[in-house]
Design a protein around this motif. Structure first.
Motif, PDB file in Angstrom:
ATOM      1  N   VAL A 102       0.994  -1.548   0.314  1.00  0.00           N
ATOM      2  CA  VAL A 102       0.131  -0.099  -0.164  1.00  0.00           C
ATOM      3  C   VAL A 102       0.895   1.643  -0.153  1.00  0.00           C
ATOM      4  CG1 VAL A 102      -1.357   1.503   1.740  1.00  0.00           C
ATOM      5  CG2 VAL A 102      -1.883  -1.244   0.961  1.00  0.00           C
ATOM      6  N   LYS A 103       1.670   1.576   0.746  1.00  0.00           N
ATOM      7  CA  LYS A 103       2.971   2.194   0.885  1.00  0.00           C
ATOM      8  C   LYS A 103       3.150   2.765  -0.502  1.00  0.00           C
ATOM      9  CE  LYS A 103       6.861   2.483   2.506  1.00  0.00           C
ATOM     10  NZ  LYS A 103       8.345   1.970   4.179  1.00  0.00           N
ATOM     11  N   ARG A 104       3.705   1.623  -1.433  1.00  0.00           N
ATOM     12  CA  ARG A 104       4.638   1.945  -2.117  1.00  0.00           C
ATOM     13  C   ARG A 104       3.770   1.646  -3.593  1.00  0.00           C
ATOM     14  NH1 ARG A 104      10.145  -0.271  -3.400  1.00  0.00           N
ATOM     15  NH2 ARG A 104      11.010  -1.487  -0.812  1.00  0.00           N
ATOM     16  N   SER A 105       2.387   2.046  -3.506  1.00  0.00           N
ATOM     17  CA  SER A 105       1.639   2.237  -4.350  1.00  0.00           C
ATOM     18  C   SER A 105       0.935   3.371  -4.083  1.00  0.00           C
ATOM     19  CB  SER A 105       0.303   0.859  -4.759  1.00  0.00           C
ATOM     20  OG  SER A 105       1.129  -0.339  -4.681  1.00  0.00           O
ATOM     21  N   SER A 106       1.251   4.488  -3.035  1.00  0.00           N
ATOM     22  CA  SER A 106      -0.047   5.074  -2.840  1.00  0.00           C
ATOM     23  C   SER A 106       1.338   6.451  -3.486  1.00  0.00           C
ATOM     24  CB  SER A 106       0.829   5.903  -1.487  1.00  0.00           C
ATOM     25  OG  SER A 106       0.138   6.841  -1.543  1.00  0.00           O
ATOM     26  N   PRO A 107       0.113   7.352  -3.827  1.00  0.00           N
ATOM     27  CA  PRO A 107       1.353   8.887  -4.954  1.00  0.00           C
ATOM     28  C   PRO A 107       2.406   9.423  -3.911  1.00  0.00           C
ATOM     29  CG  PRO A 107      -1.261   8.963  -4.282  1.00  0.00           C
ATOM     30  CD  PRO A 107      -1.381   7.660  -4.602  1.00  0.00           C
ATOM     31  N   SER A 108       1.929   9.626  -2.987  1.00  0.00           N
ATOM     32  CA  SER A 108       2.676   9.981  -1.592  1.00  0.00           C
ATOM     33  C   SER A 108       3.377   9.229  -1.064  1.00  0.00           C
ATOM     34  CB  SER A 108       2.378  11.375  -1.149  1.00  0.00           C
ATOM     35  OG  SER A 108       3.144  12.068   0.132  1.00  0.00           O
ATOM     36  N   ARG A 109       4.181   9.186  -0.866  1.00  0.00           N
ATOM     37  CA  ARG A 109       5.511   7.462  -0.092  1.00  0.00           C
ATOM     38  C   ARG A 109       6.669   7.753   0.099  1.00  0.00           C
ATOM     39  NH1 ARG A 109       6.334   5.709  -5.038  1.00  0.00           N
ATOM     40  NH2 ARG A 109       8.625   4.707  -5.305  1.00  0.00           N
ATOM     41  N   PHE A 110       7.180   7.764   1.826  1.00  0.00           N
ATOM     42  CA  PHE A 110       8.509   8.767   2.304  1.00  0.00           C
ATOM     43  C   PHE A 110       9.484   6.458   1.901  1.00  0.00           C
ATOM     44  CE2 PHE A 110       5.790  11.480   4.444  1.00  0.00           C
ATOM     45  CZ  PHE A 110       7.170  12.230   4.608  1.00  0.00           C
ATOM     46  N   VAL A 111      10.878   7.169   1.791  1.00  0.00           N
ATOM     47  CA  VAL A 111      11.096   5.558   2.386  1.00  0.00           C
ATOM     48  C   VAL A 111      12.441   6.362   2.511  1.00  0.00           C
ATOM     49  CG1 VAL A 111      10.997   4.289  -0.196  1.00  0.00           C
ATOM     50  CG2 VAL A 111      12.777   6.313  -0.623  1.00  0.00           C
ATOM     51  N   GLY A 112      13.968   5.134   2.935  1.00  0.00           N
ATOM     52  CA  GLY A 112      15.172   6.324   3.596  1.00  0.00           C
ATOM     53  C   GLY A 112      16.222   4.970   4.402  1.00  0.00           C
ATOM     54  N   GLU A 113      17.087   5.277   4.916  1.00  0.00           N
ATOM     55  CA  GLU A 113      17.998   4.452   5.170  1.00  0.00           C
ATOM     56  C   GLU A 113      18.341   5.189   6.076  1.00  0.00           C
ATOM     57  OE1 GLU A 113      21.144   0.976   3.680  1.00  0.00           O
ATOM     58  OE2 GLU A 113      20.230   2.498   2.498  1.00  0.00           O
ATOM     59  N   THR A 114      19.278   4.610   6.920  1.00  0.00           N
ATOM     60  CA  THR A 114      19.973   4.694   8.188  1.00  0.00           C
ATOM     61  C   THR A 114      21.082   3.625   9.029  1.00  0.00           C
ATOM     62  OG1 THR A 114      18.573   3.677   9.912  1.00  0.00           O
ATOM     63  CG2 THR A 114      17.451   6.076   9.535  1.00  0.00           C
TER      64      THR A 114
END
Length: 452
Positions: free
Chosen positions: A137-149
């Motif tokens: 759902v997150k990846r299919s949404s037009p607005s999403r956050f991704v990241g790495e720490t």
């Protein structure tokens, strides 16, 4: 001040190399099968041909195909199992995971929703399905956050990047540094990461607005003057270009803001703009290139009273090629050029040329026999610096030139699909025609990265 400038340049170089070299090493994917796995795969395939309706045989082949990277073959076997018996929620879950790994999120969502809706499924199956469904759902949404720490500890044989001997140049004469200014070993903690927001614009050219905040900080146990903190923000639209002519070419104009602190004191702020190009040149070769301009505004402070002498404009360009030699071996090469022009201090202006390359090798988990591959990345980078004019404070008759050799080896061990143990060793050697700037720094880094 010159030593601090050298320290910050080295940290920025190291931070950029961490992003471009270690990050690929963290990537997950199928690996080449060993000879034993190939035999096991062939045997399972032949058995499946003999018994095409045997669920145990089909599932065995799907499991082996997944381990060897044949996701399509595994999907075919699992879908055949559902034709024989549609009431298999665990099989639907495995199908969803495989489609997720292939980037087919809508197909994965269909299978996951069916699993969640199945009555009487074990709690662990439902929990895993709900976890993947949330990610889809997150990846299919037009607005999403991704990241790495990343967080870890690091040892450096020369944390302050001091010269190996006390003999330096001052006003054209030989001078002696005190012992505290020489290269000193130290341990410290390191943290880095990024958060990227992607907003799908819904256009035919696959336009998306990408905004990324990147951070880096180290804290030394003894040498607080070697503490450096970095924040950098970029934002701009990315879109596909030359559709119908080239398969995959993206362009991203961007704006940038940045700030750096040294010893917890403001060092400089920056703003600028640029453009990034990405192109899939063949099914195995990809190129990423960018050109940027930045205005760097150095600040005077109690710690750095003449820091503003370095204020100026930076023009840079770099290009990176990645070539997938096999499913398990990735080769990469890069080149860069940078021109820095100060406003009023030409002795600090320079041109920098650099080249580098390396490889990433992924291999099957040798200890825990998981389906997640380990990886080793090797890299080597060379840089040549040429300054415009002599620095009269150092030597009014000698224009500074220096060469860098930067070597790195990194082992990445996945705990799961998001978390990795990172162990890295490096060597940074700078040679200069002025002994003030010579140094050698050997480093060891160990920590944990986590993607979200």
């Amino acid at each position: 001040m010159r030593r601090l400038k050298q320290l910050v340049c080295a940290v920025v170089i190291g931070a950029s190399l961490f992003g471009t070299i270690i990050a690929p090493a963290m990537a997950q994917g199928p690996v080449n099968a060993s000879a034993e796995q190939e035999r096991e795969y062939d045997d399972a395939f032949q058995e499946m041909l003999r018994k095409p309706a045997d669920l145990d045989v089909l599932f065995k082949f799907a499991t082996i195909a997944t381990k060897t990277g044949d996701y399509e073959g595994a999907i075919s076997a699992l879908e055949r199992m559902l034709l024989v018996n549609p009431d298999l929620p665990r099989v639907r879950l495995e199908l969803a995971v495989l489609y997720y790994r292939l980037g087919s999120y809508e197909v994965a969502r269909t299978y996951l929703e069916a699993v969640v809706a199945s009555p009487g499924i074990p709690p662990e199956v439902r929990a895993r399905a709900e976890q993947y469904l949330a990610e889809v759902v997150k990846r299919s949404s037009p607005s999403r956050f991704v990241g790495e720490t990343f967080a870890g500890v690091r040892y450096q044989s020369n944390a302050n990047l001091g010269p190996p001997t006390s003999s330096v140049r001052l006003f054209g004469q030989t001078a002696n540094l005190n012992q505290s200014a020489l290269g000193t070993a130290d341990w410290g903690v390191v943290g880095s990461g990024y958060v990227r927001h992607i907003y799908d614009l819904g256009t035919q050219d696959k336009g998306a607005l990408e905004t990324q905040l990147t951070g880096y900080a180290n804290r030394q146990f003894q040498l607080s003057q070697a503490n450096v903190s970095i924040l950098d923000l970029t934002s701009g639209p990315r879109f596909q270009a030359f559709q119908g002519i080239f398969e995959d070419v993206s362009i991203k104009p961007l704006m940038s803001l940045g700030y750096i602190w040294v010893n917890d004191v403001p060092y400089y702020g920056s703003y600028g703009s640029g453009v990034e190009f990405g192109a899939l040149l063949s099914d195995k070769l990809r190129n990423t290139s960018n050109a940027t301009y930045r205005r760097l505004m150095y600040q005077d402070s109690w710690y750095l009273p003449f820091n503003s002498l370095y204020t100026g404009n930076e023009y840079s360009a770099n290009t990176t090629f990645q070539y997938a030699l096999t499913d398990a071996v990735m080769l990469f090469g890069n080149g860069n050029i940078q021109r820095y022009m100060t406003d009023n201090s030409p002795q600090y202006a320079y041109i920098l040329l650099g080249v580098g390359g390396g490889m990433q090798f992924r291999f099957a988990d040798p200890l825990f026999k998981s389906q997640l591959p380990w990886s080793i990345a090797l890299s080597a980078n060379l840089q040549w610096w040429n300054y415009d004019q002599p620095d009269p404070v150092v030597d009014p008759t000698l224009t500074r030139q220096q060469n860098d050799v930067i070597l790195n080896i990194t082992l990445s061990v996945p705990f799961d699909e998001r978390t990795n143990l990172i162990v890295s060793g490096g060597r940074f050697v700078r040679s200069s025609n002025i002994p003030n700037y010579d140094f050698t720094n050997n480093s060891f880094l160990m920590g944990v990265s986590w993607r979200f």
